[in-house]
Scaffold this active site. Structure first.
Site, PDB file in Angstrom:
ATOM      1  N   GLN A 267       0.843  -1.347  -0.196  1.00 43.77           N
ATOM      2  CA  GLN A 267      -0.176  -0.046  -0.040  1.00 43.77           C
ATOM      3  C   GLN A 267       0.745   1.338   0.018  1.00 43.77           C
ATOM      4  O   GLN A 267       0.525   2.166  -0.574  1.00 43.77           O
ATOM      5  CB  GLN A 267      -1.161  -0.142   1.210  1.00 43.77           C
ATOM      6  CG  GLN A 267      -1.839   1.146   1.132  1.00 43.77           C
ATOM      7  CD  GLN A 267      -2.882   0.919   0.116  1.00 43.77           C
ATOM      8  OE1 GLN A 267      -3.348  -0.030  -0.291  1.00 43.77           O
ATOM      9  NE2 GLN A 267      -3.361   2.083  -0.444  1.00 43.77           N
ATOM     10  N   HIS A 270       2.517   3.013  -3.296  1.00 46.39           N
ATOM     11  CA  HIS A 270       1.633   3.744  -4.322  1.00 46.39           C
ATOM     12  C   HIS A 270       2.174   5.375  -4.251  1.00 46.39           C
ATOM     13  O   HIS A 270       2.293   5.861  -5.562  1.00 46.39           O
ATOM     14  CB  HIS A 270       0.115   3.770  -3.758  1.00 46.39           C
ATOM     15  CG  HIS A 270      -0.481   2.457  -4.322  1.00 46.39           C
ATOM     16  ND1 HIS A 270      -1.017   2.602  -5.774  1.00 46.39           N
ATOM     17  CD2 HIS A 270      -0.976   1.576  -3.866  1.00 46.39           C
ATOM     18  CE1 HIS A 270      -1.635   1.147  -5.580  1.00 46.39           C
ATOM     19  NE2 HIS A 270      -1.514   0.678  -4.564  1.00 46.39           N
ATOM     20  N   GLU A 335     -10.677   2.470   2.619  1.00 44.92           N
ATOM     21  CA  GLU A 335     -10.787   2.056   1.375  1.00 44.92           C
ATOM     22  C   GLU A 335     -10.734   0.477   1.347  1.00 44.92           C
ATOM     23  O   GLU A 335     -11.626  -0.293   0.868  1.00 44.92           O
ATOM     24  CB  GLU A 335      -9.606   2.579   0.660  1.00 44.92           C
ATOM     25  CG  GLU A 335      -9.857   2.205  -1.161  1.00 44.92           C
ATOM     26  CD  GLU A 335      -8.440   2.789  -1.693  1.00 44.92           C
ATOM     27  OE1 GLU A 335      -8.722   2.653  -3.059  1.00 44.92           O
ATOM     28  OE2 GLU A 335      -7.465   3.150  -1.131  1.00 44.92           O
ATOM     29  N   HIS A 336      -9.374  -0.010   1.885  1.00 52.72           N
ATOM     30  CA  HIS A 336      -9.283  -1.271   1.962  1.00 52.72           C
ATOM     31  C   HIS A 336      -9.195  -1.788   3.632  1.00 52.72           C
ATOM     32  O   HIS A 336      -8.428  -1.099   4.393  1.00 52.72           O
ATOM     33  CB  HIS A 336      -7.786  -2.006   1.348  1.00 52.72           C
ATOM     34  CG  HIS A 336      -7.871  -1.160  -0.131  1.00 52.72           C
ATOM     35  ND1 HIS A 336      -7.112  -0.089  -0.183  1.00 52.72           N
ATOM     36  CD2 HIS A 336      -8.221  -1.682  -0.991  1.00 52.72           C
ATOM     37  CE1 HIS A 336      -7.060   0.215  -1.497  1.00 52.72           C
ATOM     38  NE2 HIS A 336      -7.696  -0.763  -2.231  1.00 52.72           N
ATOM     39  N   ASP A 369      -6.585  -5.700  -6.163  1.00 55.26           N
ATOM     40  CA  ASP A 369      -6.121  -4.787  -6.983  1.00 55.26           C
ATOM     41  C   ASP A 369      -6.157  -4.892  -8.449  1.00 55.26           C
ATOM     42  O   ASP A 369      -6.229  -4.235  -9.267  1.00 55.26           O
ATOM     43  CB  ASP A 369      -4.833  -4.118  -6.502  1.00 55.26           C
ATOM     44  CG  ASP A 369      -4.813  -3.411  -5.553  1.00 55.26           C
ATOM     45  OD1 ASP A 369      -5.599  -2.917  -5.144  1.00 55.26           O
ATOM     46  OD2 ASP A 369      -3.436  -3.395  -4.746  1.00 55.26           O
ATOM     47  N   HIS A 428     -51.382  22.905  -6.633  1.00 59.68           N
ATOM     48  CA  HIS A 428     -51.176  21.420  -6.841  1.00 59.68           C
ATOM     49  C   HIS A 428     -52.627  20.877  -6.275  1.00 59.68           C
ATOM     50  O   HIS A 428     -52.941  19.657  -6.933  1.00 59.68           O
ATOM     51  CB  HIS A 428     -50.342  21.204  -5.802  1.00 59.68           C
ATOM     52  CG  HIS A 428     -48.800  21.117  -6.228  1.00 59.68           C
ATOM     53  ND1 HIS A 428     -48.372  22.316  -6.915  1.00 59.68           N
ATOM     54  CD2 HIS A 428     -47.629  20.111  -6.308  1.00 59.68           C
ATOM     55  CE1 HIS A 428     -47.190  22.108  -7.129  1.00 59.68           C
ATOM     56  NE2 HIS A 428     -46.860  20.771  -6.988  1.00 59.68           N
TER      57      HIS A 428
END
Length: 442
Positions: A267, A270, A335-336, A369, A428
């Site tokens: 991770q 990245h 996220e993960h 991934d 209405h």
């Protein structure tokens, strides 16, 4: 670190307006614009220019920001086919494996129209694909052909008639990265454009002479791309505002520290802004993972990036127990979320907020991934509290159906008129009353 310190530091989610803009970013904007603009202000200038001047502005900003002259942003089919000769056959095969699994996964997702008929008539929903979708794919030193597959294929499964990909050109060729072009061909996209950054988002949102405007823009990008998506939202749809990628690993005393370290490093490589966090109630495991991280990092090519990530928003937190680890993970909404525990399925019900959950040491994030099947374009920055990974539902819209008869009007019309009067909308109410007075309403 302890839980209290973690909540004040690596587990804290700063708001957009709390993020400090680095001086080097302001310096670069000073050189480009002649003013010390914030990224948001710079994006606003670029978008306004693309909206006004179309292709001319798109070419100018591509040359100015990326250093590439691109006379025509449309990549022709011959260039896409030629890209296969520039990509290792094993990579092409792997992209095809990933594409098959991504398609198979998303074809299992129901997105169905339905109609209900009874004595009062008909109600229902029509599920219709979005007409035109634009997929942004980053370029640079780490192109992401896998992200193209993870976004374009769910759109195709949803039935989107036109899928466009826009991605930065390389300086050497003036074309996108060959692996990205191959992925676009495998995914069956309709057109590929060579452009990046905020100007690419503007071209998709407004349209230019060469780039047809789309109805929704999806895909990850840098800060300027994300800010551009935020600014054009409303004119077009967007999938979200993706930030730096992030992983939380929950591990117990039975976890293999070498594997936990490998997952954290995968991770961290990245981006220096990526976050890799370990939550564990076992101090011996925490110490073993820390040692393994330092040892394994020496073997990796992107060690400088990893060091930046580990020094910024990453860390190891020793919790009181596993329950507290899950509590912290749900607060963070990663996220993960990787569960390196003895019985991960037993703990699945404790997960409330996460983009994706990876169950056990053999079901790790890197598989997700690339080839597991679900899209790896997942909610970041805590948005997993309310958002989902890219999926078929991102590419369809629902049209409500109302086909009621006179029996329904008699039964529910008075309630509609009452609510209209309560809201002060007498027109209405009159529309209901006139039909109630008509013995044969159509």
């Amino acid at each position: 670190m302890d839980v209290s310190t973690a909540r004040r530091t690596i587990l804290r989610r700063p708001a957009w307006d709390e993020i400090q803009v680095p001086d080097q970013v302001l310096d670069r904007n000073q050189a480009l614009f002649g003013e010390r603009l914030t990224p948001d202000e710079a994006v606003r200038r670029i978008l306004a220019d693309v909206r006004t001047r179309g292709d001319e502005a798109l070419r100018a900003w591509t040359a100015r920001l990326d250093g590439v002259e691109v006379p025509n942003p449309v990549v022709d089919g011959a260039a896409i086919q030629a890209a296969y000769d520039q990509v290792e056959p094993s990579v092409v095969d792997a992209l095809r494996v990933a594409a098959r699994r991504i398609e198979a996964f998303h074809r299992r997702q129901p997105a169905l129209s339905w109609i209900h008929n009874d004595h009062e008539g008909t109600v229902g929903q029509l599920v219709r694909p979005i007409e035109r979708v634009g997929v942004y794919i980053p370029g640079g030193t780490a192109p992401l052909p896998s992200s193209l597959l993870m976004t374009a294929i769910p759109a195709r499964v949803a039935g989107v008639p036109h899928v466009a990909v826009i991605t930065p050109p390389q300086r050497e060729s003036g074309l996108p990265h060959p692996a990205t072009l191959v992925a676009a061909d495998i995914a069956g996209v309709d057109v590929v454009y060579a452009a990046g950054g905020a100007q690419a988002i503007g071209a998709l949102a407004f349209g230019t002479e060469s780039v047809r405007r789309v109805d929704k823009i999806c895909g990850p990008g840098n800060l300027y791309v994300t800010l551009a998506k935020r600014q054009v939202f409303g004119l077009v749809g967007i999938d979200g505002l993706p930030g730096p990628t992030e992983t939380v690993v929950i591990a117990d005393e039975h976890a293999n520290p070498e594997l936990a370290a490998a997952d954290l490093l995968a991770q961290a490589e990245h981006d220096i802004l990526a976050c890799a966090i370990l939550l564990t109630p076992s101090r011996p495991l925490a110490e073993a993972v820390q040692a393994a991280v330092l040892h394994q990092m020496e073997e990796l090519e992107r060690s400088e990036t990893i060091q930046g990530s580990l020094a910024r928003g990453s860390g190891i937190v020793v919790t009181e127990n596993l329950d507290q680890a899950f509590e912290l993970a749900n607060e963070y909404a990663p996220e993960h979320l990787c569960l390196l525990v003895a019985d991960p399925w037993r703990h699945l019900e404790q997960v409330r907020h996460a983009g994706g959950v990876f169950l056990g040491e053999g079901s790790f994030e890197v598989l997700g991934d690339y080839v597991a099947g679900p899209s790896h374009v997942m909610p970041t920055g805590g948005t997993a509290r309310f958002a989902s990974p890219i999926n078929v539902n991102d590419f369809v819209k629902i049209v409500s159906i109302v086909g009621l008869n006179a029996q329904a009007l008699a039964a529910i019309g008075p309630a509609a008129a009452t609510l209209a009067h309560a809201e002060g909308l007498t027109g209405h109410a009159a529309a209901v009353r006139r039909r109630l007075q008509d013995e044969s309403p159509k």
